[in-house]
Design a protein around this motif. Structure first.
Motif, mmCIF file in Angstrom:
data_model
loop_
_atom_site.group_PDB
_atom_site.id
_atom_site.type_symbol
_atom_site.label_atom_id
_atom_site.label_comp_id
_atom_site.label_asym_id
_atom_site.label_seq_id
_atom_site.Cartn_x
_atom_site.Cartn_y
_atom_site.Cartn_z
ATOM 1 N N PHE A 1 0.815 -1.186 0.018
ATOM 2 C CA PHE A 1 -0.142 -0.151 -0.128
ATOM 3 C C PHE A 1 0.838 1.207 -0.050
ATOM 4 O O PHE A 1 0.596 2.271 -0.772
ATOM 5 C CB PHE A 1 -0.924 0.185 1.207
ATOM 6 C CG PHE A 1 -1.514 1.264 1.541
ATOM 7 C CD1 PHE A 1 -2.759 1.646 0.491
ATOM 8 C CD2 PHE A 1 -1.177 2.001 2.343
ATOM 9 C CE1 PHE A 1 -3.255 2.927 0.791
ATOM 10 C CE2 PHE A 1 -1.940 3.370 2.815
ATOM 11 C CZ PHE A 1 -2.943 3.834 2.076
ATOM 12 N N ALA A 2 1.871 1.186 0.975
ATOM 13 C CA ALA A 2 2.620 2.496 0.967
ATOM 14 C C ALA A 2 3.702 2.670 -0.198
ATOM 15 O O ALA A 2 3.563 3.890 -0.695
ATOM 16 C CB ALA A 2 3.925 2.051 1.994
ATOM 17 N N VAL A 3 4.101 1.581 -1.120
ATOM 18 C CA VAL A 3 4.873 1.491 -2.255
ATOM 19 C C VAL A 3 4.028 2.055 -3.488
ATOM 20 O O VAL A 3 4.353 2.868 -4.078
ATOM 21 C CB VAL A 3 5.802 0.593 -2.443
ATOM 22 C CG1 VAL A 3 6.655 0.667 -3.743
ATOM 23 C CG2 VAL A 3 6.739 0.416 -1.210
ATOM 24 N N LEU B 1 0.605 4.888 -2.132
ATOM 25 C CA LEU B 1 0.973 6.145 -1.707
ATOM 26 C C LEU B 1 2.401 6.643 -2.656
ATOM 27 O O LEU B 1 2.499 7.960 -2.246
ATOM 28 C CB LEU B 1 1.357 6.088 -0.353
ATOM 29 C CG LEU B 1 0.228 5.903 0.710
ATOM 30 C CD1 LEU B 1 0.598 5.792 2.108
ATOM 31 C CD2 LEU B 1 -0.819 6.846 0.608
ATOM 32 N N ILE C 1 5.364 5.839 -1.858
ATOM 33 C CA ILE C 1 6.784 6.046 -0.795
ATOM 34 C C ILE C 1 7.631 5.474 -1.266
ATOM 35 O O ILE C 1 7.550 4.101 -1.981
ATOM 36 C CB ILE C 1 6.294 5.806 0.407
ATOM 37 C CG1 ILE C 1 5.199 6.606 1.010
ATOM 38 C CG2 ILE C 1 7.602 6.133 1.157
ATOM 39 C CD1 ILE C 1 4.652 6.215 2.398
#
Lengths: 323, 344, 327
Positions: free
Chosen positions: B140-142, B145, B147
């Protein structure tokens, strides 16, 4: 007073006993024997001295040591023990480490028919465990702390290594003693001592807490289960100019004993063990066993001594640390 | 996407193109030489130990090496999959720094669940759920979002390490369960279950990553995001799956570790740097000089043999890290020097 | 690009760049409200001196390295070697200046090895510095007989060492002056010199930089030497603060330094490493450690909270950046 007298008597007894053990040279030779030595880590004064005590004694008795340092990592130590079993040494000595993790592997050592000795590790599979009396250490240190602060005040406690059995014993003894002193309170949350960077980290955390409790008398003492956090805590207290806060620890590294000796230092007491002698004794026990003496007691307690402002100079000499 | 990244990607693509212009034959030969040199180094180490180290070549010792390497291998497989999918760029490519902390967390979840009386089946499900969830958070973060993987997984690493502390109260938790006893004790066909786990996972991943359409598409995504996108691949899906797969492999490793350590013990996070090293080193064993599953197997065994052989030779453990570092640098240097001479 | 598109995009850009500073201010306010101690000048100074200085100097070196498209995992090794050499010399009775200078020389050696591996042998920075980290562990263990700390607590050799960590000049603690000096050096080098331009060019596009004839090798050498030197300064300051050398302490700064540099990129319009951003990142981490302890959170939850907060800050700023890109 009888309390101090008892400690002094203990000191005299301790070193008298130590001297007899150290120089009794009826130890059988280890010529042609391979001694497996597995230690959880060697980066701390205690670990290193106990380890060196074993290495030097194996060499002195003419044996060959297979020495393994787990680098403070359980998985690595276990892999080393597994390989060590395959190497079939004449005896294995295991030093410190996490009890529950080690037990099945110590059992495998015995199942492979290799005699097992331990240093500071309580195990049903060990023929003999050479150790300090950590119950006594924890109790004496806690009593000294309680007596120094007159049974009253708040104390900071480092409790980052409750997973190490000897640290847990010392901490539990502290709690037990404090039951008798309802006016001594442990400040929550407890602090966490870390590896690496133990000293600076303890310094920074104690400085934080000193500014959280800014008044004289808010904090009476700092306790830790070993003496490296004590070094950081003591320096933080000096830097913050709060010398009324006393520090307590265990192990007795030479520099900490020197700090306790310094009348101006907040370091009030350290329970000094004799790690080198502990290591040496463990090897001697193993040598006796290999020579046919199968009547060894399950535990050999090497005396420790509570170093305080009063006895620091003597203790330093007795511990062989005076320069 | 902002200008700087576009520009960088453009450069990356240009570099890819430049590499692609090298005639295939020459390129293969170069890769072949490096691979040969790396495998040669492995063989030399193996032979030296076989001759000099007493007991090295015995079956019991070699299975021990495999057993001791299994947790590292499973994590390194996860890392390699993430790097294969995300590309090898140090800063912007795929990397998962949360693997070590996730290992500790999963082992703690399993142990706490068993001690709560939930039974092996439930505990196993919970452990895999925990591992996969951490993978999902990374994904999810990579992917969601945007990041940088290096950063996102660094933050997740902290979260996992903290949650492990919360679950275990920073103590050693002992767990006894039929499953753990079975893993620790059973030896079907004469090999321990841990050995079988290594072997089984290695074979499975060799096939999945290098011989299925899914694996080939994952490699395409790692090779060039833009090319993969224009070929119609669902890039985010593949990236996300790489992190989730890594999380699942961590969960498997956690159960193996729980069996070895009789529960959960603080300090699992220490394995991270070894995992990074093993996975990056795998590149020298592969034809295309990129991380691969086969290469990971070889580099795990290389490191396992080194540590084991040193112990058998009675070399002080103080030397082990250093010699390991130097040898690995040597192997990697052979690769890059030969690559450069190919360029000229 | 027409002005009508540029105008709104400019605003969103501003928004992205303010995510991290806003989070910092918000957390600062929360801590200040929750803990009366936190907002005392003494504590704020303490955050700067004890939770900020050491990682900040390391992170400034890392800012240079990352600007050049590399990474330095051996920062802890440089710091430790400097401390080890200097403290050993002092414990043997050598003078302060000599000990510190030779200590910095030790750190530089680490930088030389890093740079040689990267430029001469062409090993990727990640692997090269990781290898050096492993070798550094062995070197320290062998040199200290397995990792024995060296304390200067008793028979303390040089009053100057104490002044380095605990002294003040013009009412400002000495460590902060050292950070200021490091900030100026890195800022000037990166922002105002040909070297800085080369570094940024290499970081943006190494091949292009090489083909355009920039002195890639020389710049790379300088970058890793400077990083090692700064880490050495941090290691010496650490030794001065606690009057001891404890082996393998420096690695404690590694992940915070990397984190701080990349958190810092969020305040740059081009998402580039920059000195101010790095300092904000380091301060954010230091403040979290201090604030969570002061509001009385258990250390188990402190680590979770730090992870979550950093995650949230990164998520917010990267997500905004992505929205902006989609505009």
């Amino acid at each position: 007073m009888s309390f101090k007298a008892r400690i002094l008597a203990g000191l005299v007894f301790a070193f008298g006993f130590a001297a007899t053990t150290a120089y009794a040279d009826d130890v059988p030779s280890l010529k042609g024997k391979r001694i497996g030595i597995t230690v959880i880590g060697t980066e701390h004064y205690w670990d290193l001295k106990a380890y060196q005590g074993q290495m030097d004694e194996v060499k002195r008795l003419g044996g060959t040591a297979i020495a393994l340092d787990g680098g403070r990592n359980d998985s690595r130590q276990i892999s080393q023990i597994q390989t060590l079993i395959a190497q079939k040494p004449d005896v294995i000595i295991e030093q410190l480490g996490n009890g529950p993790v080690l037990q099945p592997w110590l059992k495998k050592v015995r199942d492979a028919g290799i005699p097992l000795f331990t240093v500071d590790t309580i195990s049903p599979h060990s023929i003999n465990d050479t150790t300090s009396d950590n119950f006594g250490i924890g109790e004496k240190l806690a009593l000294q702390l309680a007596s120094d602060i007159h049974g009253k005040g708040n104390i900071l406690v480092f409790n980052g290594f409750y997973s190490v059995p000897v640290c847990a014993i010392r901490y539990d003894e502290l709690k037990l003693v404090l039951k008798a002193f309802p006016d001594i309170k442990i400040i929550t949350p407890e602090l966490r001592d870390v590896i690496p960077n133990t000293v600076q980290n303890a310094y920074s955390q104690v400085t934080d807490m000193l500014s959280k409790y800014p008044n004289k008398g808010d904090i009476a003492a700092v306790w830790s289960a070993w003496d490296v956090p004590q070094v950081g805590a003591t320096q933080a207290i000096v830097a913050a100019k709060r010398p009324e806060v006393r520090t307590y620890g265990v192990d007795g590294s030479p520099d900490v004993v020197k700090m306790v000796k310094d009348p101006a230092s907040p370091a009030s007491a350290v329970a000094a063990q004799q790690p080198y002698l502990i290591g040496k004794t463990a090897v001697d026990n193993a040598a006796r066993y290999l020579a046919g003496n199968h009547d060894l007691p399950p535990y050999t307690f090497v005396p420790s001594v509570l170093v305080t402002k009063e006895n620091a100079a003597e203790a330093e000499k007795a511990l062989g640390q005076a320069s | 996407m902002d200008g700087a990244i576009d520009q960088r990607l453009g450069v990356a693509l240009a570099t890819e193109d430049a590499e692609a212009e090298v005639p295939p034959l020459k390129r293969n030969r170069r890769g072949g030489f490096v691979r040969f040199a790396a495998i040669g180094a492995l063989l030399i180490v193996f032979v030296v130990f076989a001759i000099a180290a007493p007991g090295f070549l015995t079956r019991g010792n070699l299975t021990n090496v495999v057993e001791q390497s299994t947790v590292l291998a499973l994590l390194a497989f996860g890392m390699s999959i993430v790097i294969i999918g995300g590309g090898g760029d140090v800063i912007r490519g795929g990397i998962d720094l949360s693997l070590g902390a996730n290992l500790g967390l999963c082992a703690a979840v399993f142990t706490v669940a068993v001690n709560a009386g939930l039974g092996d089946a439930t505990a196993t499900v919970l452990t895999f759920a925990a591992g996969a969830s951490v993978g999902l958070v990374n994904a999810f973060a990579v992917v969601g979002l945007g990041i940088l993987p290096l950063l996102a997984t660094l933050a997740v690493m902290n979260i996992c390490a903290g949650l492990e502390l919360v679950l275990t109260q920073n103590t050693v938790l002992t767990a006894n369960s039929p499953l753990l006893a079975y893993i620790a004790g059973a030896t079907p066909l004469g090999f321990s279950l841990t050995d079988w786990t290594f072997l089984g996972t290695a074979l499975l991943l060799l096939v999945v990553v290098h011989a299925t359409p899914w694996g080939l598409r994952l490699q395409a995504v790692g090779g060039s995001v833009q090319a993969a996108r224009s070929a119609g691949l669902r890039v985010p899906l593949y990236l996300a799956l790489s992190y989730v797969s890594a999380g699942l492999l961590v969960a498997l490793a956690a159960i193996v570790q729980a069996a070895r350590l009789s529960g959960s013990s603080p300090g699992s996070g220490d394995i991270l740097l070894s995992v990074v090293l093993t996975s990056l080193m795998s590149a020298v064993f592969s034809r295309r000089l990129l991380p691969s599953i086969g290469g990971t197997i070889l580099s795990v065994l290389f490191i396992g043999c080194l540590i084991n052989g040193f112990q058998l030779l009675n070399v002080s453990s103080y030397w082990v890290n250093g010699v390991q570092g130097v040898l690995i640098l040597l192997v990697v240097a052979v690769r890059s020097v030969s690559r450069r001479s190919g360029e000229v | 690009m027409s002005a009508s598109i540029a105008a709104p995009r400019f605003r969103v850009t501003q928004l992205v760049r303010w995510v991290t500073p806003t989070a910092l201010i918000l957390l600062f306010v929360i801590f200040a409200v929750a803990s009366p101690t936190f907002r005392t000048p003494g504590n704020l100074l303490h955050i700067l001196v004890n939770n900020f200085t050491l990682p900040a100097i390391v992170a400034l070196g890392m800012t240079l390295v990352v600007s050049a498209g590399g990474i330095d995992l051996s920062v802890g090794t440089s710091a430790d070697i400097a401390a080890m050499v200097a403290v050993t010399l002092m414990s043997l009775g050598h003078g302060l200046a000599l000990s510190l200078a030779v200590g910095l020389g030790g750190a530089l050696m680490v930088g030389v090895v890093d740079a040689a591996l990267i430029t001469v042998l062409g090993i990727s920075p990640f692997l090269a510095t990781l290898g050096v980290l492993f070798v550094g562990e062995s070197v320290q263990q062998l040199a200290t007989n397995g990792g024995t700390p060296i304390y200067l607590v008793s028979n303390f050799p040089a009053a100057g060492l104490d002044a380095l960590a605990h002294g003040t000049a013009l009412g400002v603690p000495a460590p902060l002056w050292i950070v200021l000096a490091a900030v100026i050096v890195v800022q000037v080098l990166l922002g105002r010199t040909p070297f800085g331009r080369h570094v940024r060019a290499i970081g943006a596009a190494p091949q292009v930089a090489r083909y355009s004839g920039l002195p890639v090798r020389r710049a790379t050498w300088l970058v890793y030497l400077l990083s090692a030197l700064l880490c050495g300064v941090s290691g010496l300051l650490l030794a001065a603060t606690v009057k001891s050398y404890v082996p393998l302490s420096g690695n404690a700064f590694l992940l915070d330094a990397i984190g701080a540099v990349f958190v810092g990129t969020t305040i740059s319009r081009e998402a580039k490493p920059n000195v101010l951003g790095t300092l904000i990142g380091v301060f954010l981490f230091g403040m979290l450690h201090n604030g969570l302890l002061l509001i009385g959170w258990n250390f188990y939850w402190q680590q979770v909270a730090i992870g979550l907060l950093v995650f949230a800050v990164l998520g917010a700023s990267f997500a905004t950046r992505r929205l902006q890109a989609a505009d």
